[in-house]
Scaffold this motif. Structure first.
Motif, short mmCIF file in Angstrom:
data_model
loop_
_atom_site.label_atom_id
_atom_site.label_comp_id
_atom_site.label_asym_id
_atom_site.label_seq_id
_atom_site.Cartn_x
_atom_site.Cartn_y
_atom_site.Cartn_z
N LYS A 161 0.83 -1.21 0.00
CA LYS A 161 0.00 0.00 0.00
C LYS A 161 0.86 1.25 0.00
O LYS A 161 0.47 2.29 -0.53
CB LYS A 161 -0.92 -0.02 1.22
N LYS A 453 -3.44 6.56 -9.70
CA LYS A 453 -4.11 6.68 -8.40
C LYS A 453 -3.48 7.80 -7.58
O LYS A 453 -4.17 8.60 -6.94
CB LYS A 453 -4.02 5.36 -7.64
N ASP A 457 -5.38 11.13 -6.26
CA ASP A 457 -5.46 11.46 -4.84
C ASP A 457 -4.86 12.84 -4.57
O ASP A 457 -5.38 13.60 -3.75
CB ASP A 457 -4.72 10.41 -4.00
N LYS A 464 -11.91 10.19 1.87
CA LYS A 464 -12.66 9.18 1.15
C LYS A 464 -13.14 8.12 2.12
O LYS A 464 -12.35 7.41 2.73
CB LYS A 464 -11.79 8.55 0.06
N PHE A 465 -14.46 8.07 2.25
CA PHE A 465 -15.04 7.11 3.17
C PHE A 465 -15.12 5.74 2.51
O PHE A 465 -15.49 5.61 1.34
CB PHE A 465 -16.43 7.56 3.59
N ARG A 466 -14.75 4.71 3.28
CA ARG A 466 -14.93 3.33 2.86
C ARG A 466 -15.62 2.57 3.98
O ARG A 466 -15.39 2.84 5.16
CB ARG A 466 -13.58 2.70 2.51
N PHE A 467 -16.43 1.61 3.60
CA PHE A 467 -17.24 0.90 4.58
C PHE A 467 -16.42 0.30 5.72
O PHE A 467 -16.84 0.37 6.88
CB PHE A 467 -18.07 -0.20 3.89
N PRO A 468 -15.24 -0.31 5.48
CA PRO A 468 -14.47 -0.87 6.59
C PRO A 468 -14.09 0.15 7.66
O PRO A 468 -13.80 -0.22 8.79
CB PRO A 468 -13.22 -1.45 5.90
N HIS A 469 -14.09 1.44 7.30
CA HIS A 469 -13.75 2.47 8.29
C HIS A 469 -14.75 2.51 9.43
O HIS A 469 -14.42 2.94 10.54
CB HIS A 469 -13.67 3.85 7.62
N HIS A 474 -10.77 5.64 11.26
CA HIS A 474 -9.83 6.11 10.25
C HIS A 474 -9.51 7.59 10.50
O HIS A 474 -10.32 8.32 11.08
CB HIS A 474 -10.43 5.96 8.85
N TYR A 476 -8.58 10.90 8.24
CA TYR A 476 -8.60 11.44 6.89
C TYR A 476 -7.77 12.72 6.87
O TYR A 476 -8.14 13.71 7.51
CB TYR A 476 -10.02 11.75 6.45
N SER A 495 -13.97 4.31 15.76
CA SER A 495 -15.09 3.38 15.65
C SER A 495 -15.56 2.92 17.03
O SER A 495 -14.74 2.69 17.92
CB SER A 495 -14.68 2.17 14.82
#
Length: 859
Positions: A161, A453, A457, A464-469, A474, A476, A495
Motif C-alpha cells: 500500500k 491513483k 489522490d 474518502k469514506f470506505r465501509f471498513p472504516h 480512520h 482522513y 469506531s
C-alpha cells in the motif's frame, strides 16, 4: 510527449557529461579491496566529494594542475598531483593502511595505560574545540540507502500500500547548505532532493551537525564527556602520522556492555588533542545495531569533519532491514575564534604531579593562558567556564537573548524536487552503484503502476469514506501538505468497535457500552492549530446516550479549550484505574473497582506561558452532578464468595457514607508554575521552552461554590534528572483545605491507588493503596521517587540489557490524618517491550502491612 521530453533531457545530460573535464577512478586498499565512502578533497579549493559503496568516485574540475587528497579511516592520507585536460581522465589510487607504531611504554601492575592521560587531556580540550570556530558554513551531500530484507506475510499488504517492496534498494539524496554561528545558531537549507522513495518521504538527516565533542549525543555518552571515565575504559593502541602530526590511536571499551555507550576506535591529534577520526559501534534500546565512522581534515588550521557514515541493521518482530547514511562536507568557509583556537601545554595532575603543584599558584589570564602556556586540566576547566561567562555577559550587553540555548532554522527550497539532472551531475559527483541504479528503476516501475491513483489522490486530496472504516475507524488527512509540515486539516473517526480492542466495554453501572468520537483539526500556521470534537458513549444497561463537545486553540505560548456535555466520570479525575483493566476484573473476577458518577458540564480552561520560566493555567467549570448505582448483577464468571461492591466508594473520613444528592457546583482552579533552570529554544523563528533538568514548582488553588463549598491549596515540586549512572524521577506534594472543607467525595484530595495485579506507569502511582479509602478533605503530604539503574541486578547480563530490560527501585509515601503509608519496591520492565514485574512492601502507621506483586502494563 513526456517520453520525448525525457529523451531530450537525457541526451542533454550525455552531451554535458561528455564535455565535462575532471577525474574519476576507484579507490582500493593494498589488498585490492574497494574503500567505500573514502573522502576526496582538492587542496587549495573548496571542492570535494566521496567515493560510493564500490569505492568509485568522480569529480568535475576545470583544466589545470591540482593536488587531490584521499582519506579513509585507518589508512594513510594520500595526496596525488594531477594535470586535468579537456576531458575526464582516470586516476585509480591505492591507499596503504596507517602504520601504527607502539611507543616504548610499559604498562605493568599498578601502572596506568597511557591512553588515560591522552583522554584526560582530550576531554579537557573538548569544550575549546567546540568554541574554536566562531562561525562556519558548508555545502553537504547526504545519501541514505534503505532496504527491507524481510517482513512478515501479514504486513506485506501494508508495504504494498505504501508502494514499497521487499528487497528493493531505496535511495534518498540531498544537497544542503549548512551554517553555524556561536553559540547555538544552526541554519540548514535543502537545495535539492532526489529519491525513489514513495511520495511524501521526508528529506535526509544531516550528520554533519553532530559532534562527539558534545558530552551527550541523544542517549549516547561521548568518550569525550567529563563523565566518560564512569562509562569507558581506554587502551593505547599506538600512534601514526598524518599531515605531519602524531595521531594517537585509542581503543574505547564500555565498562559494561549495554545501552548509551559506544565501542571502537578514537584517533586523537597529539598536542592539539583534536579529533582526527573515529569508528564506533553501538546498540540502541530497540536492539538495532549501528556502525558510525567519521573523518576530519585540516581546514584553515582547524580539524573539521569532512565525511560521516552510519549504518544500521535492524530486526523487530519478524521484520528485517538495513540502512546507511553518508554525509560529505565541502565548500567550508570558517571564521576562527583565536580566543579558543590555541594549543596550550596541558599538565596532567595525575601523572605530572610536581609540574602541577608549581602551576597551582600561578594566576591564569584568560587572554593569554592558551598561547602555548602550561596549564593544568583543572585550571583549563576553570578557564573555560570563566571565558564562556565573559562571552555570555558580552552577548547579554549587546542585547542578545542568552536564555536561548538552541536556535535552529530548517527550510526546503521550492525547486528542491525539480532541479535538473545537470545540477545533480555537478553537485553530487558520487556515482550510483549498480544496486542503487536497479533500485531506482524498480521503484520507478512500482510508482508508475500506481501513478494514476497517486495523481488522482493528490488532485482531489479529500477524505474518502470506505465501509471498513466504520469498523476500524480512520484518520482522513487532506489539503496540500508541504515538505516540512503535516496536512493542514485532518478528520479522525474512532469506531465504536475499537472499545472492544481496548477492553473498555463493560462496567457495573452502565453494563455493556460503546464509545465513539470524531475530531477535526486545522493547522493555523506552522505551530498553531485549532480543533473541535464530539464524543458519544452509549450505556446499554441504562439505555442512555451521553457525550460531549469540545473546541480549542493552541500554540506554543498559550491555549484555550471550551468543553460541554453530559457524561460519566471517575470520582478521582486522574482516572487511577483504566476502564480496560476494570473490564477484565469485573467480567472475570467479579470485582468492580471503577466508581463513577454523572455530570452535565460547561468548562473553560486556559494556559499562558508568561516567560520561559513561568506559566499560568486557570479554569472554571459549571457542573450538575448525579449519583449512579449498579445495574449489572454478575459478570461472565460467577465467583461464589464474592459479589459486586456498591458504586459508592469506601472512605474513612466519610465513615463510608459517600452517597450524595444531585447538586450543582462551580469549580474554579488556578495554578502558577515556576521552572528556575528552564531554557529556551527557537525553531524557524518560533520560541519554545526546554524544561530538561529543571525542577517544576507549582502552586495550585481550587475552590468550589454553589452546592459545594471548599477551598484547597497545594504546593508541589517534580523533576526528572540524570544521577550517577542512572536517572531519577521524583515528586513531592503537600496541601490542605482551608475555610470550608468539601462534603462530597469527588471534591476530596485523591491519591492514585491500585488494587489490581496490573500496574500502570506513573511517578505518583501507589502500588498497594486502596483507591478511595484514604482520600481526604484535610491536610496531606505525599512523596514519590523512582530511580532507574543503568546496571543493577538482572542488567548485569549484557544480553538482558541490550534486549531493553530496565531495573528500578521506587519509594512512595503518604501522610494524612487517617494514615501514614510507606511503600518500597523493586521492578523491571522491557519484557516484550511492553511488560514488567514489580515486588512491593508496604508499611502503615509504622508497622509492616503486606507484600505484593504487580505486572506493569500499558492498558
Amino acid at each position: 510527449m513526456l517520453r520525448v521530453l525525457s529523451l531530450f533531457v537525457f541526451t542533454g545530460l550525455l552531451v554535458n557529461f561528455a564535455q565535462a573535464s575532471g577525474i574519476r577512478g576507484v579507490i582500493r586498499s593494498t589488498g585490492g579491496q574497494p574503500l567505500p565512502y573514502a573522502s576526496i578533497l582538492v587542496k587549495g579549493t573548496n571542492l570535494g566529494t566521496m567515493a560510493n559503496d564500490e569505492g568509485r568516485y568522480e569529480i568535475t574540475l576545470q583544466p589545470g594542475g591540482y593536488e587531490v587528497q584521499f582519506q579513509y579511516l585507518g589508512h594513510k592520507t594520500l595526496v596525488k598531483k594531477v594535470e586535468v585536460g579537456a576531458d575526464v581522465q582516470t586516476l585509480d589510487v591505492v591507499m596503504e593502511e596507517a602504520a601504527v607504531n607502539l611507543a616504548e611504554v610499559k604498562i605493568g601492575q599498578g601502572r596506568e595505560d597511557p591512553a588515560y592521560t591522552i583522554m584526560r587531556k582530550a576531554i579537557s580540550m573538548a569544550r575549546f574545540h567546540q568554541l574554536e570556530t566562531e562561525s562556519w558554513s558548508a555545502r553537504t551531500y547526504v545519501k541514505g540507502t534503505f532496504r527491507i530484507t524481510d517482513i512478515p506475510m501479514l504486513a506485506r499488504g501494508l508495504l504494498k500500500k505504501a508502494n514499497m517492496e521487499v528487497g528493493t534498494t531505496y535511495v534518498l539524496e540531498s544537497i544542503n547548505e549548512l551554517s553555524f554561528r556561536q553559540p547555538n545558531t544552526v541554519k540548514e537549507r535543502i537545495i535539492s532532493i532526489r529519491s525513489n522513495l514513495p511520495p511524501g518521504t521526508q528529506p535526509s538527516i544531516n550528520f554533519a551537525r553532530f559532534s562527539f565533542y558534545q558530552p551527550q549525543l541523544g542517549d549516547l555518552v561521548s568518550p569525550l564527556s567529563p563523565r566518560a571515565f564512569n562509562y569507558y575504559r581506554f587502551e593505547y593502541q599506538g600512534y601514526f602520522t598524518d599531515h605531519g602530526q602524531t595521531i594517537n590511536k585509542i581503543r574505547v571499551i564500555p565498562r559494561s556492555k549495554g545501552l548509551n555507550t559506544v565501542a571502537g576506535t578514537l584517533n586523537i591529534v597529539e598536542d592539539t588533542w583534536s579529533l582526527h577520526s573515529l569508528g564506533f559501534t553501538y546498540t540502541d534500546e530497540n536492539g538495532f545495531n549501528y556502525t558510525l565512522k567519521q573523518l576530519f581534515s585540516v581546514i584553515q588550521s582547524v580539524w573539521m569533519p569532512v565525511s560521516s557514515e552510519i549504518t544500521l541493521k535492524a530486526s523487530y518482530l519478524g521484520a528485517k532491514g538495513e540502512a546507511r547514511y553518508v554525509t560529505s562536507v565541502r565548500n567550508y568557509q570558517i571564521k576562527v575564534n583565536p580566543k579558543y583556537h590555541q594549543a596550550p601545554t596541558i599538565v596532567d595532575e595525575k601523572i605530572e604531579k610536581e609540574e602541577a603543584v608549581a602551576l597551582k599558584k600561578q594566576k591564569i589570564d584568560s587572554k593569554t593562558a592558551l598561547a602555548q602556556k602550561a596549564v593544568t586540566r583543572k585550571q583549563l576547566r576553570k578557564l573555560a567556564q570563566k571565558m564562556e561567562k565573559e562571552d555570555r555577559q558580552e552577548r547579554k550587553t549587546g542585547g542578545e537573548d542568552v536564555a536561548v540555548v538552541r536556535n535552529y532554522s530548517y527550510a526546503i527550497d521550492t525547486l528542491a524536487r525539480i532541479r535538473s539532472g545537470t545540477f545533480w551531475e555537478q553537485e553530487r559527483q558520487v556515482p550510483l552503484t549498480e544496486i542503487e541504479v536497479k533500485g531506482y528503476q524498480r521503484a520507478d516501475s512500482v510508482y508508475k503502476a500506481n501513478e494514476a491513483k497517486i495523481k488522482r489522490d493528490s488532485l482531489k486530496n479529500t477524505p474518502k469514506f470506505r465501509f471498513p472504516h466504520l469498523l476500524t475507524g480512520h484518520t482522513y488527512n487532506y489539503g496540500k501538505r508541504s515538505e516540512t509540515e503535516w496536512y493542514p486539516r485532518s478528520l479522525t473517526f474512532e469506531s465504536p468497535l475499537m472499545s472492544l480492542t481496548k477492553l473498555d466495554f463493560f462496567n457495573t453501572v452502565e453494563g455493556y457500552l460503546l464509545k465513539s468520537r470524531i475530531d477535526y483539526s486545522r493547522r493555523m500556521g506552522r505551530f498553531a492549530r485549532w480543533n473541535a470534537g464530539v464524543s458519544g458513549r452509549y450505556a446499554f444497561a441504562r439505555e442512555r446516550l451521553n457525550g460531549g463537545l469540545n473546541i480549542g486553540y493552541t500554540n506554543p505560548k498559550n491555549s484555550i479549550t471550551l468543553t460541554a456535555g453530559r457524561n460519566v466520570f471517575q470520582f478521582n479525575a486522574a482516572n487511577p484505574i483504566s476502564e480496560g483493566i476494570n473490564t477484565i476484573y469485573t467480567l472475570l473476577n467479579e470485582q468492580n473497582y471503577l466508581k463513577i458518577y454523572e455530570k452535565s458540564y460547561l468548562a473553560l480552561n486556559g494556559f499562558q506561558r508568561l516567560s520561559d520560566k513561568v506559566s499560568l493555567s486557570a479554569g472554571v467549570s459549571f457542573e450538575r452532578r448525579y449519583p449512579l448505582t449498579n445495574n449489572a448483577l454478575s459478570g461472565w464468571r460467577d465467583v461464589t464468595e464474592r459479589q459486586f461492591s456498591s458504586n459508592d466508594p469506601e472512605n474513612l473520613e466519610l465513615n463510608n457514607q459517600t452517597a450524595f444528592p444531585t447538586h450543582n457546583a462551580t469549580i474554579i482552579t488556578a495554578a502558577l508554575t515556576y521552572r528556575p533552570f528552564a531554557k529556551a529554544a527557537i525553531f524557524n523563528g518560533q520560541r519554545f521552552t526546554i524544561n530538561n533538568n529543571s525542577p517544576n514548582f507549582t502552586l495550585r488553588n481550587r475552590s468550589g461554590f454553589g452546592g459545594t463549598s471548599f477551598n484547597q491549596v497545594e504546593f508541589s515540586v517534580n523533576d526528572a534528572m540524570r544521577v550517577a549512572k542512572g536517572s531519577l524521577r521524583y515528586l513531592a506534594r503537600l496541601g490542605t483545605f482551608y475555610g470550608n472543607s468539601p462534603k462530597y467525595l469527588m471534591d476530596f484530595k485523591h491519591f492514585n491507588g491500585n488494587q489490581t495485579l496490573l500496574q500502570n506507569e506513573g511517578t505518583e502511582n501507589f502500588r498497594l493503596l486502596d483507591y478511595y479509602t484514604f482520600s481526604t478533605a484535610n491536610r496531606y503530604a505525599q512523596a514519590h521517587a523512582d530511580y532507574e539503574f543503568r546496571k543493577f541486578l538482572l542488567t548485569q547480563f549484557p544480553t538482558l540489557q541490550l534486549a531493553g530490560l530496565r531495573e528500578n527501585v521506587f519509594v512512595n509515601t503518604l501522610f494524612t490524618n487517617k494514615t501514614n503509608l510507606f511503600e518500597l519496591g523493586y521492578g523491571f520492565s522491557g519484557i516484550l517491550k511492553t511488560l514488567g514485574l514489580e515486588v512491593v512492601t508496604t508499611f502503615q502507621d509504622g508497622k509492616y502491612r503486606q507484600i505484593g506483586f504487580r505486572v506493569r502494563t500499558a492498558l
